[in-house]
Write a protein that holds these residues in place. Structure first.
Motif, PDB file in Angstrom:
ATOM      1  N   SER A  31      36.967  41.277  55.112  1.00 44.29           N
ATOM      2  CA  SER A  31      37.655  40.023  54.822  1.00 44.29           C
ATOM      3  C   SER A  31      38.067  39.251  56.073  1.00 44.29           C
ATOM      4  O   SER A  31      38.828  39.740  56.912  1.00 44.29           O
ATOM      5  N   VAL A  32      37.572  38.026  56.184  1.00 46.22           N
ATOM      6  CA  VAL A  32      37.984  37.130  57.261  1.00 46.22           C
ATOM      7  C   VAL A  32      39.429  36.702  57.049  1.00 46.22           C
ATOM      8  O   VAL A  32      40.200  36.557  58.007  1.00 46.22           O
ATOM      9  N   VAL A  33      39.804  36.509  55.792  1.00 46.49           N
ATOM     10  CA  VAL A  33      41.181  36.111  55.490  1.00 46.49           C
ATOM     11  C   VAL A  33      42.161  37.197  55.913  1.00 46.49           C
ATOM     12  O   VAL A  33      43.164  36.932  56.582  1.00 46.49           O
ATOM     13  N   ARG A  34      41.893  38.444  55.537  1.00 46.94           N
ATOM     14  CA  ARG A  34      42.781  39.539  55.911  1.00 46.94           C
ATOM     15  C   ARG A  34      42.883  39.667  57.427  1.00 46.94           C
ATOM     16  O   ARG A  34      43.985  39.895  57.961  1.00 46.94           O
ATOM     17  N   ASN A  35      41.764  39.535  58.123  1.00 42.67           N
ATOM     18  CA  ASN A  35      41.799  39.663  59.583  1.00 42.67           C
ATOM     19  C   ASN A  35      42.715  38.629  60.219  1.00 42.67           C
ATOM     20  O   ASN A  35      43.447  38.929  61.167  1.00 42.67           O
ATOM     21  N   GLN A  36      42.671  37.393  59.721  1.00 47.40           N
ATOM     22  CA  GLN A  36      43.549  36.369  60.282  1.00 47.40           C
ATOM     23  C   GLN A  36      44.997  36.585  59.851  1.00 47.40           C
ATOM     24  O   GLN A  36      45.922  36.390  60.640  1.00 47.40           O
ATOM     25  N   LEU A  37      45.186  37.013  58.617  1.00 44.54           N
ATOM     26  CA  LEU A  37      46.539  37.141  58.072  1.00 44.54           C
ATOM     27  C   LEU A  37      47.281  38.332  58.662  1.00 44.54           C
ATOM     28  O   LEU A  37      48.457  38.223  59.031  1.00 44.54           O
ATOM     29  N   TRP A  38      46.592  39.468  58.775  1.00 49.12           N
ATOM     30  CA  TRP A  38      47.258  40.710  59.154  1.00 49.12           C
ATOM     31  C   TRP A  38      46.684  41.358  60.413  1.00 49.12           C
ATOM     32  O   TRP A  38      47.122  42.441  60.810  1.00 49.12           O
ATOM     33  N   GLY A  39      45.717  40.714  61.041  1.00 48.10           N
ATOM     34  CA  GLY A  39      45.118  41.267  62.248  1.00 48.10           C
ATOM     35  C   GLY A  39      43.866  42.064  61.940  1.00 48.10           C
ATOM     36  O   GLY A  39      43.748  42.694  60.888  1.00 48.10           O
ATOM     37  N   HIS A  40      42.935  42.051  62.890  1.00 56.67           N
ATOM     38  CA  HIS A  40      41.676  42.759  62.692  1.00 56.67           C
ATOM     39  C   HIS A  40      41.887  44.268  62.731  1.00 56.67           C
ATOM     40  O   HIS A  40      42.641  44.785  63.555  1.00 56.67           O
ATOM     41  N   GLU A  41      41.202  44.964  61.840  1.00 57.08           N
ATOM     42  CA  GLU A  41      41.213  46.421  61.811  1.00 57.08           C
ATOM     43  C   GLU A  41      39.818  46.904  61.463  1.00 57.08           C
ATOM     44  O   GLU A  41      39.228  46.453  60.480  1.00 57.08           O
ATOM     45  N   ASP A  42      39.275  47.782  62.286  1.00 58.67           N
ATOM     46  CA  ASP A  42      37.948  48.310  62.009  1.00 58.67           C
ATOM     47  C   ASP A  42      37.963  49.185  60.757  1.00 58.67           C
ATOM     48  O   ASP A  42      38.942  49.882  60.489  1.00 58.67           O
ATOM     49  N   LEU A  43      36.869  49.138  60.026  1.00 60.81           N
ATOM     50  CA  LEU A  43      36.714  50.042  58.889  1.00 60.81           C
ATOM     51  C   LEU A  43      36.561  51.475  59.382  1.00 60.81           C
ATOM     52  O   LEU A  43      35.951  51.729  60.426  1.00 60.81           O
ATOM     53  N   LYS A  44      37.137  52.409  58.639  1.00 57.45           N
ATOM     54  CA  LYS A  44      37.046  53.828  58.960  1.00 57.45           C
ATOM     55  C   LYS A  44      36.234  54.533  57.881  1.00 57.45           C
ATOM     56  O   LYS A  44      36.292  54.175  56.706  1.00 57.45           O
ATOM     57  N   ASN A  45      35.491  55.546  58.277  1.00 56.85           N
ATOM     58  CA  ASN A  45      34.738  56.323  57.304  1.00 56.85           C
ATOM     59  C   ASN A  45      35.670  57.277  56.557  1.00 56.85           C
ATOM     60  O   ASN A  45      36.471  57.983  57.165  1.00 56.85           O
ATOM     61  N   VAL A  46      35.534  57.290  55.244  1.00 60.02           N
ATOM     62  CA  VAL A  46      36.301  58.225  54.422  1.00 60.02           C
ATOM     63  C   VAL A  46      35.845  59.656  54.673  1.00 60.02           C
ATOM     64  O   VAL A  46      36.635  60.605  54.577  1.00 60.02           O
ATOM     65  N   GLY A  47      34.565  59.813  55.034  1.00 59.72           N
ATOM     66  CA  GLY A  47      34.004  61.147  55.240  1.00 59.72           C
ATOM     67  C   GLY A  47      33.111  61.590  54.100  1.00 59.72           C
ATOM     68  O   GLY A  47      32.746  62.759  54.006  1.00 59.72           O
ATOM     69  N   ILE A  48      32.760  60.636  53.228  1.00 57.27           N
ATOM     70  CA  ILE A  48      31.850  60.943  52.135  1.00 57.27           C
ATOM     71  C   ILE A  48      30.834  59.813  51.984  1.00 57.27           C
ATOM     72  O   ILE A  48      31.092  58.669  52.355  1.00 57.27           O
ATOM     73  N   ARG A  49      29.697  60.186  51.463  1.00 59.51           N
ATOM     74  CA  ARG A  49      28.652  59.217  51.134  1.00 59.51           C
ATOM     75  C   ARG A  49      28.405  59.288  49.636  1.00 59.51           C
ATOM     76  O   ARG A  49      28.400  60.370  49.047  1.00 59.51           O
ATOM     77  N   VAL A  50      28.197  58.134  49.035  1.00 57.22           N
ATOM     78  CA  VAL A  50      27.947  58.095  47.591  1.00 57.22           C
ATOM     79  C   VAL A  50      26.634  57.378  47.342  1.00 57.22           C
ATOM     80  O   VAL A  50      26.297  56.410  48.018  1.00 57.22           O
ATOM     81  N   THR A  51      25.885  57.891  46.401  1.00 53.74           N
ATOM     82  CA  THR A  51      24.678  57.221  45.922  1.00 53.74           C
ATOM     83  C   THR A  51      24.884  56.915  44.449  1.00 53.74           C
ATOM     84  O   THR A  51      25.099  57.820  43.638  1.00 53.74           O
ATOM     85  N   LEU A  52      24.873  55.630  44.122  1.00 51.11           N
ATOM     86  CA  LEU A  52      24.987  55.197  42.732  1.00 51.11           C
ATOM     87  C   LEU A  52      23.606  55.076  42.127  1.00 51.11           C
ATOM     88  O   LEU A  52      22.654  54.655  42.807  1.00 51.11           O
ATOM     89  N   GLY A  53      23.488  55.405  40.867  1.00 49.41           N
ATOM     90  CA  GLY A  53      22.223  55.238  40.181  1.00 49.41           C
ATOM     91  C   GLY A  53      22.419  54.902  38.724  1.00 49.41           C
ATOM     92  O   GLY A  53      23.505  55.072  38.161  1.00 49.41           O
ATOM     93  N   TRP A  54      21.379  54.378  38.105  1.00 48.08           N
ATOM     94  CA  TRP A  54      21.377  54.194  36.658  1.00 48.08           C
ATOM     95  C   TRP A  54      19.951  54.388  36.166  1.00 48.08           C
ATOM     96  O   TRP A  54      18.984  54.137  36.882  1.00 48.08           O
TER      97      TRP A  54
END
Length: 415
Positions: free
Chosen positions: A168-191
């Motif tokens: 979010s560009v809005v969040r970065n301006q409003l609350w400051g930039h923060e890098d995304l962090k990895n949760v430590g899991i990968r998910v594959t969605l399928g149908w």
């Protein structure tokens, strides 16, 4: 004209950045509340991104409140955690009377993200959506806030809402930039189109290292299943060249119908892999004439099972809370945004933290920790209580409060 004699523009102008599920929900809710609303989408055409999702009874209730026809959603009565061999470990506890009062047939509905998107677009008023508007920044003063776009255009409003996703560009301006962090899991969605299993349950199955969950859905008038495969991930984890083959190998010993559902999946159109990321939770979302919602506010891992649903909730409750206010009145707007934060920040933080914690429990423990986890799942009631509480208890309390509020508003002379 609104009931107080003011037009939507006189009551307040709202700029929403991002036309995902949360942005569209906010637009519908705020339009219903009598405001003039514009949604600005950076892409040149409107489209949904992603595959299958889950909605709970709150989400379907909200969509119906917007006038969307969602009667063809496939809803399940029972949701369970199971061992890979099929033995049940946890069953979600839900109140059937509450679900019935909400007009739902069950707590969970499996659907496609595109379905939810299309249903909201069908009831979107003309002139609300503006495409091809990449947002760059906003400027704010005491009397208003102005959205600025890469094409040189501007839009002056009383309130600006960032519904522009995890980056979010809005969040970065409003609350400051923060890098995304990895949760430590990968998910594959399928149908997959598949008609060889009961369509009454949502199941999350685990062995020591992997989870594969599935739920029935109806898509394009066909019986289908959505599924999600979750595994540990770090920066050294290789990309998956053949998702169907890779996942099939890892779930070959899981109880039926899991291997069959994976094998029935179209490897081109039916698979959506991604690495789950998050940002540190905020203690507030709103400041001045600006607020955020959805993934811009609370990126959610798949263990919540409800990222799109919570974004839809955010938009709905923002519209409800601001209803009746004059947004040009800075004091009234501030009070409304504070009430919005109070209603949503702590709740969504709990859901996202629960999801991250569950992800660590199932994919971040060493061998001895996994053995202890499985022993507790199989031989004690503690996990059942904790998991059911995290998934359904507070959400059902939220739905009950929503139904009580709507019942009060519907009563004659309710004020």
């Amino acid at each position: 004209m609104t009931s107080n004699g003011r037009s939507g523009e006189q009551r307040g102008r709202v700029a929403i950045i991002g036309a995902g599920p949360g942005g569209l929900s906010a637009a519908l809710a705020l339009h219903q509340a009598g405001f003039e609303v514009k949604v600005f989408e950076r892409h040149e055409r409107l489209k949904s991104i992603g595959g299958a999702i889950l909605l709970n009874a709150i989400g379907t209730y909200i969509l119906r409140s917007y006038g969307a026809d969602v009667d063809d959603l496939h809803t399940v009565d029972v949701s369970e955690f199971r061992r890979a061999d099929g033995r049940r470990r946890v069953r979600w506890r839900t109140d059937p009377d509450l679900i019935s009062r909400a007009g739902a047939r069950g707590w969970i509905s499996g659907t496609m993200r595109s379905y939810v998107y299309e249903k909201m677009l069908e009831v979107m008023p003309d002139g609300v959506l503006e495409i091809g508007h990449p947002f760059t920044h906003y400027t704010e003063n005491e009397s208003g806030v102005t959205a600025h776009f890469a094409n040189g255009e501007k839009f002056e409003a009383d309130l600006l809402i960032g519904a522009d996703g995890v980056n979010s560009v809005v969040r970065n301006q409003l609350w400051g930039h923060e890098d995304l962090k990895n949760v430590g899991i990968r998910v594959t969605l399928g149908w997959a189109e598949f008609d060889g299993a009961p369509r009454t349950h949502m199941i999350c199955s685990h062995n020591q290292r992997y989870q594969l969950g599935y739920a029935p859905l109806s898509y394009q008038n066909k019986n289908c299943f959505e599924w999600w495969f979750v595994e540990k991930y770090d920066e050294n984890t290789p990309e998956i060249a053949d998702p169907i083959g890779y996942i099939s190998e890892r779930v070959q010993d899981f109880a039926n119908p899991i291997p069959q559902i994976v094998q029935a999946t179209d490897p081109v159109k039916g698979v959506f892999p991604w690495v789950v990321q998050y940002k540190n939770p905020l203690s507030a979302w709103s400041k001045g004439r600006v607020t955020i919602l959805g993934d811009a506010a609370h990126p959610t891992s798949p263990y919540a099972g409800y990222g799109a649903g919570m974004a839809i909730e955010d938009g709905f409750f923002l519209g409800r809370i601001l209803s009746g206010r004059i947004l040009s009145d800075r004091g009234s707007l501030t009070e409304g945004l504070q009430e919005y934060d109070k209603a949503r920040v702590e709740y969504t933080n709990k859901v996202t933290e629960f999801a991250r914690t569950l992800g660590k429990v199932f994919h971040g423990l060493p061998w001895i920790g996994r053995k202890l986890r499985d022993f507790m799942l199989d031989h004690t009631p503690i996990p059942d209580r904790m998991i059911s509480k995290g998934y359904t208890e507070e959400a059902q309390q939220l739905l009950a409060a929503l139904l009580e509020t709507d019942a009060a508003l519907a009563r004659p002379n309710s004020g």
